[in-house]
Design a protein around this motif. Structure first.
Motif, PDB file in Angstrom:
ATOM      1  N   ASP A  59       0.807  -1.222   0.000  1.00  0.00           N
ATOM      2  CA  ASP A  59       0.000   0.000   0.000  1.00  0.00           C
ATOM      3  C   ASP A  59       0.835   1.264   0.000  1.00  0.00           C
ATOM      4  OD1 ASP A  59      -2.349  -1.431  -0.089  1.00  0.00           O
ATOM      5  OD2 ASP A  59      -2.704  -1.323   2.074  1.00  0.00           O
ATOM      6  N   SER A  60       2.082   1.190   0.507  1.00  0.00           N
ATOM      7  CA  SER A  60       2.864   2.429   0.575  1.00  0.00           C
ATOM      8  C   SER A  60       4.360   2.160   0.585  1.00  0.00           C
ATOM      9  CB  SER A  60       2.467   3.227   1.809  1.00  0.00           C
ATOM     10  OG  SER A  60       2.500   2.429   2.963  1.00  0.00           O
ATOM     11  N   GLU A  61       4.784   1.233  -0.237  1.00  0.00           N
ATOM     12  CA  GLU A  61       6.215   0.908  -0.246  1.00  0.00           C
ATOM     13  C   GLU A  61       7.037   2.015  -0.842  1.00  0.00           C
ATOM     14  OE1 GLU A  61       7.779  -2.210  -2.788  1.00  0.00           O
ATOM     15  OE2 GLU A  61       5.909  -2.215  -3.898  1.00  0.00           O
ATOM     16  N   PRO A  62       8.295   2.052  -0.615  1.00  0.00           N
ATOM     17  CA  PRO A  62       9.007   1.301   0.420  1.00  0.00           C
ATOM     18  C   PRO A  62       8.838   1.980   1.786  1.00  0.00           C
ATOM     19  CG  PRO A  62      10.562   2.643  -0.806  1.00  0.00           C
ATOM     20  CD  PRO A  62       9.199   2.859  -1.422  1.00  0.00           C
ATOM     21  N   LEU A  63       9.001   1.191   2.843  1.00  0.00           N
ATOM     22  CA  LEU A  63       8.823   1.684   4.205  1.00  0.00           C
ATOM     23  C   LEU A  63      10.016   1.324   5.076  1.00  0.00           C
ATOM     24  CD1 LEU A  63       5.156   0.563   4.989  1.00  0.00           C
ATOM     25  CD2 LEU A  63       5.961   2.905   4.757  1.00  0.00           C
ATOM     26  N   ARG A  64      10.305   2.188   6.027  1.00  0.00           N
ATOM     27  CA  ARG A  64      11.267   1.834   7.060  1.00  0.00           C
ATOM     28  C   ARG A  64      10.588   0.846   8.004  1.00  0.00           C
ATOM     29  NH1 ARG A  64      14.550   7.191   9.099  1.00  0.00           N
ATOM     30  NH2 ARG A  64      15.466   7.694   7.084  1.00  0.00           N
ATOM     31  N   PRO A  65      11.350  -0.065   8.584  1.00  0.00           N
ATOM     32  CA  PRO A  65      10.743  -1.032   9.505  1.00  0.00           C
ATOM     33  C   PRO A  65       9.983  -0.368  10.653  1.00  0.00           C
ATOM     34  CG  PRO A  65      12.968  -1.700   8.942  1.00  0.00           C
ATOM     35  CD  PRO A  65      12.762  -0.337   8.347  1.00  0.00           C
ATOM     36  N   GLY A  66      10.522   0.714  11.202  1.00  0.00           N
ATOM     37  CA  GLY A  66       9.842   1.402  12.305  1.00  0.00           C
ATOM     38  C   GLY A  66       8.507   1.988  11.887  1.00  0.00           C
ATOM     39  N   GLU A  67       8.451   2.543  10.677  1.00  0.00           N
ATOM     40  CA  GLU A  67       7.195   3.089  10.164  1.00  0.00           C
ATOM     41  C   GLU A  67       6.181   1.976   9.945  1.00  0.00           C
ATOM     42  OE1 GLU A  67       4.179   5.523   8.755  1.00  0.00           O
ATOM     43  OE2 GLU A  67       5.957   5.987   9.954  1.00  0.00           O
ATOM     44  N   LEU A  68       6.634   0.843   9.436  1.00  0.00           N
ATOM     45  CA  LEU A  68       5.754  -0.308   9.242  1.00  0.00           C
ATOM     46  C   LEU A  68       5.202  -0.774  10.582  1.00  0.00           C
ATOM     47  CD1 LEU A  68       4.517  -2.437   7.377  1.00  0.00           C
ATOM     48  CD2 LEU A  68       6.667  -3.712   7.547  1.00  0.00           C
ATOM     49  N   ALA A  69       6.051  -0.849  11.601  1.00  0.00           N
ATOM     50  CA  ALA A  69       5.606  -1.253  12.938  1.00  0.00           C
ATOM     51  C   ALA A  69       4.565  -0.273  13.477  1.00  0.00           C
ATOM     52  CB  ALA A  69       6.799  -1.350  13.889  1.00  0.00           C
ATOM     53  N   ASN A  70       4.800   1.028  13.293  1.00  0.00           N
ATOM     54  CA  ASN A  70       3.829   2.033  13.746  1.00  0.00           C
ATOM     55  C   ASN A  70       2.491   1.863  13.049  1.00  0.00           C
ATOM     56  OD1 ASN A  70       5.593   3.262  15.529  1.00  0.00           O
ATOM     57  ND2 ASN A  70       6.238   4.822  14.058  1.00  0.00           N
ATOM     58  N   ARG A  71       2.521   1.677  11.754  1.00  0.00           N
ATOM     59  CA  ARG A  71       1.271   1.539  10.997  1.00  0.00           C
ATOM     60  C   ARG A  71       0.496   0.293  11.397  1.00  0.00           C
ATOM     61  NH1 ARG A  71       2.188   3.763   4.904  1.00  0.00           N
ATOM     62  NH2 ARG A  71       3.196   5.693   5.520  1.00  0.00           N
ATOM     63  N   MET A  72       1.220  -0.743  11.781  1.00  0.00           N
ATOM     64  CA  MET A  72       0.562  -1.981  12.167  1.00  0.00           C
ATOM     65  C   MET A  72       0.302  -2.051  13.670  1.00  0.00           C
ATOM     66  SD  MET A  72       2.431  -4.711   9.663  1.00  0.00           S
ATOM     67  CE  MET A  72       1.294  -6.016  10.135  1.00  0.00           C
ATOM     68  N   ALA A  73       0.785  -1.061  14.401  1.00  0.00           N
ATOM     69  CA  ALA A  73       0.613  -0.989  15.856  1.00  0.00           C
ATOM     70  C   ALA A  73       1.186  -2.235  16.543  1.00  0.00           C
ATOM     71  CB  ALA A  73      -0.855  -0.780  16.224  1.00  0.00           C
ATOM     72  N   VAL A  74       2.418  -2.589  16.149  1.00  0.00           N
ATOM     73  CA  VAL A  74       3.117  -3.719  16.759  1.00  0.00           C
ATOM     74  C   VAL A  74       4.527  -3.272  17.127  1.00  0.00           C
ATOM     75  CG1 VAL A  74       1.790  -5.473  15.501  1.00  0.00           C
ATOM     76  CG2 VAL A  74       3.947  -4.639  14.554  1.00  0.00           C
ATOM     77  N   GLU A  75       5.191  -4.083  17.919  1.00  0.00           N
ATOM     78  CA  GLU A  75       6.570  -3.805  18.306  1.00  0.00           C
ATOM     79  C   GLU A  75       7.498  -3.975  17.106  1.00  0.00           C
ATOM     80  OE1 GLU A  75       7.641  -2.751  21.328  1.00  0.00           O
ATOM     81  OE2 GLU A  75       5.524  -2.648  21.891  1.00  0.00           O
ATOM     82  N   ALA A  76       8.529  -3.172  17.068  1.00  0.00           N
ATOM     83  CA  ALA A  76       9.488  -3.230  15.960  1.00  0.00           C
ATOM     84  C   ALA A  76      10.146  -4.605  15.853  1.00  0.00           C
ATOM     85  CB  ALA A  76      10.545  -2.142  16.130  1.00  0.00           C
TER      86      ALA A  76
END
Length: 176
Positions: A59-76
């Motif tokens: 949906d919004s590649e490429p992403l930093r891992p931290g941003e992906l974790a934030n969007r998914m509301a999970v731990e990095a």
């Protein structure tokens, strides 16, 4: 961590019914059998977390891992483990961030794009079968209202986070 007070306004019967319907949808979508059926139709073998990560990246590649974790509301750390597995399977790759050469971005590989496409196609076919009796107008209204609801939820969640941060700044860390 302090909790935010809930509004002192009773929920309308309509909001209660929406909450009930969302709970039912969440249950149906989250069932292991549903995921297994989706994977069978898509011709893939992936766990739910991997599929969710691939969809988010798509949906919004490429992403930093931290941003992906934030969007998914999970731990990095959860993202790191999953991305490593997806990278080994050939679905994602890590590339340098053009804005910061020290940082890495996660992007889909052609195999990853193909997998996401297959999952989405299988999902859309299932929805089409379930909603086959609905008119185009009804489907359009539902899509519009769903997008509006999600946008409002995201706005409300952001406001809640801001209020929570402000409350934590006002309250000393050692207060009871």
């Amino acid at each position: 961590m302090s909790t935010l007070p809930l509004p002192d306004v009773p929920a309308s019967p309509e909001v209660k019914e929406i909450e009930r319907a969302l709970t039912r949808i969440t249950y149906l979508v989250g069932r292991a059998r549903q995921h297994d059926r989706l994977m069978a139709v898509a011709g893939l073998t992936m766990d739910r977390a991997a599929v969710s990560i691939l969809r988010h990246i798509s949906d919004s590649e490429p992403l930093r891992p931290g941003e992906l974790a934030n969007r998914m509301a999970v731990e990095a750390s959860h993202i790191t483990r999953q991305v490593q597995q997806l990278e080994k399977a050939g679905y994602v790759s890590r590339v340098s961030d053009p804005d910061d050469r020290r940082a890495r971005l996660i992007e889909l590989t052609p195999l990853g794009r193909q997998a996401v496409g297959r999952v989405r196609e299988a999902s859309v076919r299932g929805m089409q079968m379930a909603l086959g009796e609905w008119s185009a107008e009804e489907l359009g209204q539902l899509a519009t209202l769903f997008h509006r609801m999600v946008d409002d939820f995201l706005t409300h969640a952001a406001l809640d986070e801001e209020a929570q941060e402000e409350a934590e700044q006002r309250t000393p860390a050692d207060a009871p």
